[in-house]
Motif scaffolding. Sequence first.
Motif, PDB file in Angstrom:
ATOM      1  N   SER A  67      95.414  40.685 -24.946  1.00 56.97           N
ATOM      2  CA  SER A  67      95.021  41.601 -26.019  1.00 56.97           C
ATOM      3  C   SER A  67      93.778  42.426 -25.719  1.00 56.97           C
ATOM      4  CB  SER A  67      94.787  40.806 -27.307  1.00 56.97           C
ATOM      5  OG  SER A  67      93.725  39.877 -27.129  1.00 56.97           O
ATOM      6  N   GLY A  68      92.958  41.995 -24.782  1.00 55.93           N
ATOM      7  CA  GLY A  68      91.739  42.735 -24.479  1.00 55.93           C
ATOM      8  C   GLY A  68      91.763  43.346 -23.097  1.00 55.93           C
ATOM      9  N   PHE A  69      91.702  42.505 -22.101  1.00 55.23           N
ATOM     10  CA  PHE A  69      91.713  42.955 -20.711  1.00 55.23           C
ATOM     11  C   PHE A  69      92.947  43.792 -20.409  1.00 55.23           C
ATOM     12  CE2 PHE A  69      92.580  42.083 -16.136  1.00 55.23           C
ATOM     13  CZ  PHE A  69      91.423  42.640 -15.602  1.00 55.23           C
ATOM     14  N   GLY A  70      94.052  43.465 -21.036  1.00 56.05           N
ATOM     15  CA  GLY A  70      95.292  44.187 -20.800  1.00 56.05           C
ATOM     16  C   GLY A  70      95.259  45.634 -21.248  1.00 56.05           C
ATOM     17  N   SER A  71      94.293  45.999 -22.081  1.00 52.17           N
ATOM     18  CA  SER A  71      94.203  47.381 -22.558  1.00 52.17           C
ATOM     19  C   SER A  71      93.436  48.283 -21.589  1.00 52.17           C
ATOM     20  CB  SER A  71      93.526  47.420 -23.929  1.00 52.17           C
ATOM     21  OG  SER A  71      92.171  47.030 -23.835  1.00 52.17           O
ATOM     22  N   LEU A  72      92.799  47.691 -20.580  1.00 53.61           N
ATOM     23  CA  LEU A  72      92.086  48.491 -19.584  1.00 53.61           C
ATOM     24  C   LEU A  72      93.076  49.121 -18.615  1.00 53.61           C
ATOM     25  CD1 LEU A  72      89.147  46.051 -18.704  1.00 53.61           C
ATOM     26  CD2 LEU A  72      89.171  47.891 -20.403  1.00 53.61           C
ATOM     27  N   SER A  73      92.640  50.159 -17.940  1.00 52.42           N
ATOM     28  CA  SER A  73      93.497  50.810 -16.956  1.00 52.42           C
ATOM     29  C   SER A  73      93.753  49.872 -15.787  1.00 52.42           C
ATOM     30  CB  SER A  73      92.839  52.093 -16.441  1.00 52.42           C
ATOM     31  OG  SER A  73      91.698  51.780 -15.647  1.00 52.42           O
ATOM     32  N   ARG A  74      94.810  50.149 -15.054  1.00 55.02           N
ATOM     33  CA  ARG A  74      95.140  49.320 -13.893  1.00 55.02           C
ATOM     34  C   ARG A  74      93.987  49.325 -12.884  1.00 55.02           C
ATOM     35  NH1 ARG A  74      99.538  45.880 -12.022  1.00 55.02           N
ATOM     36  NH2 ARG A  74      99.105  45.597  -9.807  1.00 55.02           N
ATOM     37  N   THR A  75      93.373  50.471 -12.681  1.00 50.55           N
ATOM     38  CA  THR A  75      92.258  50.564 -11.734  1.00 50.55           C
ATOM     39  C   THR A  75      91.088  49.707 -12.188  1.00 50.55           C
ATOM     40  OG1 THR A  75      92.888  52.801 -11.049  1.00 50.55           O
ATOM     41  CG2 THR A  75      90.609  52.128 -10.633  1.00 50.55           C
ATOM     42  N   ILE A 138      83.053  47.862 -13.439  1.00 50.88           N
ATOM     43  CA  ILE A 138      83.944  49.013 -13.614  1.00 50.88           C
ATOM     44  C   ILE A 138      83.144  50.298 -13.468  1.00 50.88           C
ATOM     45  CG2 ILE A 138      85.521  50.165 -15.210  1.00 50.88           C
ATOM     46  CD1 ILE A 138      85.989  47.420 -16.517  1.00 50.88           C
ATOM     47  N   SER A 139      83.589  51.174 -12.583  1.00 51.10           N
ATOM     48  CA  SER A 139      82.842  52.404 -12.303  1.00 51.10           C
ATOM     49  C   SER A 139      83.097  53.504 -13.329  1.00 51.10           C
ATOM     50  CB  SER A 139      83.183  52.916 -10.896  1.00 51.10           C
ATOM     51  OG  SER A 139      84.580  53.116 -10.760  1.00 51.10           O
ATOM     52  N   ASP A 140      84.305  53.574 -13.862  1.00 51.77           N
ATOM     53  CA  ASP A 140      84.628  54.601 -14.849  1.00 51.77           C
ATOM     54  C   ASP A 140      83.890  54.322 -16.157  1.00 51.77           C
ATOM     55  OD1 ASP A 140      86.570  55.394 -17.303  1.00 51.77           O
ATOM     56  OD2 ASP A 140      86.827  56.829 -15.661  1.00 51.77           O
ATOM     57  N   ALA A 141      83.130  55.297 -16.633  1.00 47.93           N
ATOM     58  CA  ALA A 141      82.269  55.092 -17.801  1.00 47.93           C
ATOM     59  C   ALA A 141      83.068  54.762 -19.058  1.00 47.93           C
ATOM     60  CB  ALA A 141      81.404  56.328 -18.041  1.00 47.93           C
ATOM     61  N   ASN A 142      84.172  55.458 -19.274  1.00 44.01           N
ATOM     62  CA  ASN A 142      84.975  55.211 -20.470  1.00 44.01           C
ATOM     63  C   ASN A 142      85.598  53.821 -20.445  1.00 44.01           C
ATOM     64  OD1 ASN A 142      84.468  57.758 -21.575  1.00 44.01           O
ATOM     65  ND2 ASN A 142      86.211  58.690 -20.512  1.00 44.01           N
ATOM     66  N   ALA A 147      85.623  48.051 -21.959  1.00 46.00           N
ATOM     67  CA  ALA A 147      85.506  46.646 -21.560  1.00 46.00           C
ATOM     68  C   ALA A 147      84.360  45.965 -22.300  1.00 46.00           C
ATOM     69  CB  ALA A 147      85.295  46.549 -20.052  1.00 46.00           C
ATOM     70  N   GLU A 148      83.243  46.663 -22.428  1.00 51.43           N
ATOM     71  CA  GLU A 148      82.102  46.088 -23.136  1.00 51.43           C
ATOM     72  C   GLU A 148      82.441  45.823 -24.602  1.00 51.43           C
ATOM     73  OE1 GLU A 148      77.310  46.959 -23.792  1.00 51.43           O
ATOM     74  OE2 GLU A 148      78.623  48.519 -22.976  1.00 51.43           O
ATOM     75  N   ASN A 149      83.143  46.771 -25.225  1.00 49.11           N
ATOM     76  CA  ASN A 149      83.556  46.582 -26.617  1.00 49.11           C
ATOM     77  C   ASN A 149      84.497  45.392 -26.772  1.00 49.11           C
ATOM     78  OD1 ASN A 149      82.064  48.769 -27.522  1.00 49.11           O
ATOM     79  ND2 ASN A 149      83.767  50.213 -27.336  1.00 49.11           N
ATOM     80  N   LYS A 150      85.423  45.273 -25.836  1.00 52.69           N
ATOM     81  CA  LYS A 150      86.374  44.158 -25.882  1.00 52.69           C
ATOM     82  C   LYS A 150      85.655  42.820 -25.711  1.00 52.69           C
ATOM     83  CE  LYS A 150      90.347  46.429 -26.161  1.00 52.69           C
ATOM     84  NZ  LYS A 150      91.292  46.246 -27.283  1.00 52.69           N
ATOM     85  N   GLN A 151      84.714  42.774 -24.783  1.00 53.91           N
ATOM     86  CA  GLN A 151      83.983  41.529 -24.561  1.00 53.91           C
ATOM     87  C   GLN A 151      83.160  41.160 -25.794  1.00 53.91           C
ATOM     88  OE1 GLN A 151      80.483  41.180 -21.838  1.00 53.91           O
ATOM     89  NE2 GLN A 151      81.856  39.866 -20.639  1.00 53.91           N
ATOM     90  N   ASP A 152      82.468  42.144 -26.371  1.00 57.13           N
ATOM     91  CA  ASP A 152      81.683  41.893 -27.582  1.00 57.13           C
ATOM     92  C   ASP A 152      82.575  41.399 -28.718  1.00 57.13           C
ATOM     93  OD1 ASP A 152      79.380  42.677 -26.310  1.00 57.13           O
ATOM     94  OD2 ASP A 152      79.343  44.692 -27.188  1.00 57.13           O
ATOM     95  N   TYR A 153      83.742  42.023 -28.833  1.00 52.93           N
ATOM     96  CA  TYR A 153      84.666  41.651 -29.900  1.00 52.93           C
ATOM     97  C   TYR A 153      85.126  40.201 -29.756  1.00 52.93           C
ATOM     98  CZ  TYR A 153      88.981  41.504 -32.628  1.00 52.93           C
ATOM     99  OH  TYR A 153      89.976  41.148 -33.506  1.00 52.93           O
ATOM    100  N   HIS A 154      85.440  39.795 -28.540  1.00 56.08           N
ATOM    101  CA  HIS A 154      85.925  38.428 -28.339  1.00 56.08           C
ATOM    102  C   HIS A 154      84.794  37.401 -28.424  1.00 56.08           C
ATOM    103  CE1 HIS A 154      89.582  40.521 -27.035  1.00 56.08           C
ATOM    104  NE2 HIS A 154      90.186  39.400 -27.373  1.00 56.08           N
ATOM    105  N   LEU A 155      83.594  37.796 -28.078  1.00 54.34           N
ATOM    106  CA  LEU A 155      82.451  36.912 -28.314  1.00 54.34           C
ATOM    107  C   LEU A 155      82.262  36.689 -29.811  1.00 54.34           C
ATOM    108  CD1 LEU A 155      79.858  38.207 -25.689  1.00 54.34           C
ATOM    109  CD2 LEU A 155      80.641  35.838 -25.913  1.00 54.34           C
ATOM    110  N   GLU A 156      82.439  37.753 -30.580  1.00 53.33           N
ATOM    111  CA  GLU A 156      82.321  37.632 -32.032  1.00 53.33           C
ATOM    112  C   GLU A 156      83.438  36.753 -32.591  1.00 53.33           C
ATOM    113  OE1 GLU A 156      80.637  38.153 -35.777  1.00 53.33           O
ATOM    114  OE2 GLU A 156      79.862  38.555 -33.764  1.00 53.33           O
TER     115      GLU A 156
END
Length: 208
Positions: A67-75, A138-142, A147-156
């Motif tokens: 549900s989280g990591f899977g939403s990131l791009s393949r790269t 991850i080098s791509d800013a977006n 990823a940061e939002n997803k990590q924060d969300y799952h920590l919450e």
Amino acid sequence: MINFLAVQEERGPRKHKNVLTPKRLSSAFISISQNVSFKSNPTLTTPQHELAAQILLLAIKQVRCNSGFGSLSRTAQNNVLANVWSALFILKAAYWPYDAITAVPNAEKAFQHLRDLRMDPYDLEIVENILLCRSDLISDANQASLAENKQDYHLEKLTIRYSLDRKRFRKILLAIPMLFMPTATQLHNLLFRPIIGQIPIEKVVVTI
């Protein structure tokens, strides 16, 4: 606006009927690039090597769809997995149906700690997302921001889930650094080199 971080419907693990053999592993690990050929050495492989490869293959396929990591791009996923595949492997191996991965340096304490926690699939997916949604890799800013939002969300999510059991909350968080106790080099040399030879395992991981 629909919250893209909304919790998806929890799904059980997929069933995989067949244990991978060296021949099937070669087809799964092949096609790394046109310039690199796969050559397994059946004389060096053991059932433990085959099982380790099976765990890694299934682990990576599963987290690419969560549900989280899977939403990131393949790269972006590849950038992260190339760096933390070993920690993901330890997490998955600890909850494999039977204790088949043995003699891994520094892994016994991590395995025991994880098994004592008895995390359910919901907990495991939260931990996977905390582990894998690494904006610093991850080098791509977006994608890094996502990823940061997803990590924060799952920590919450973890905080809320164990708001009345802070001891368990701490134990789950403390389990994450333990996943890195056997180094990637140790795991590669011990469990995967007999199958993939001199091919860097990071090149294998990104093809799964």
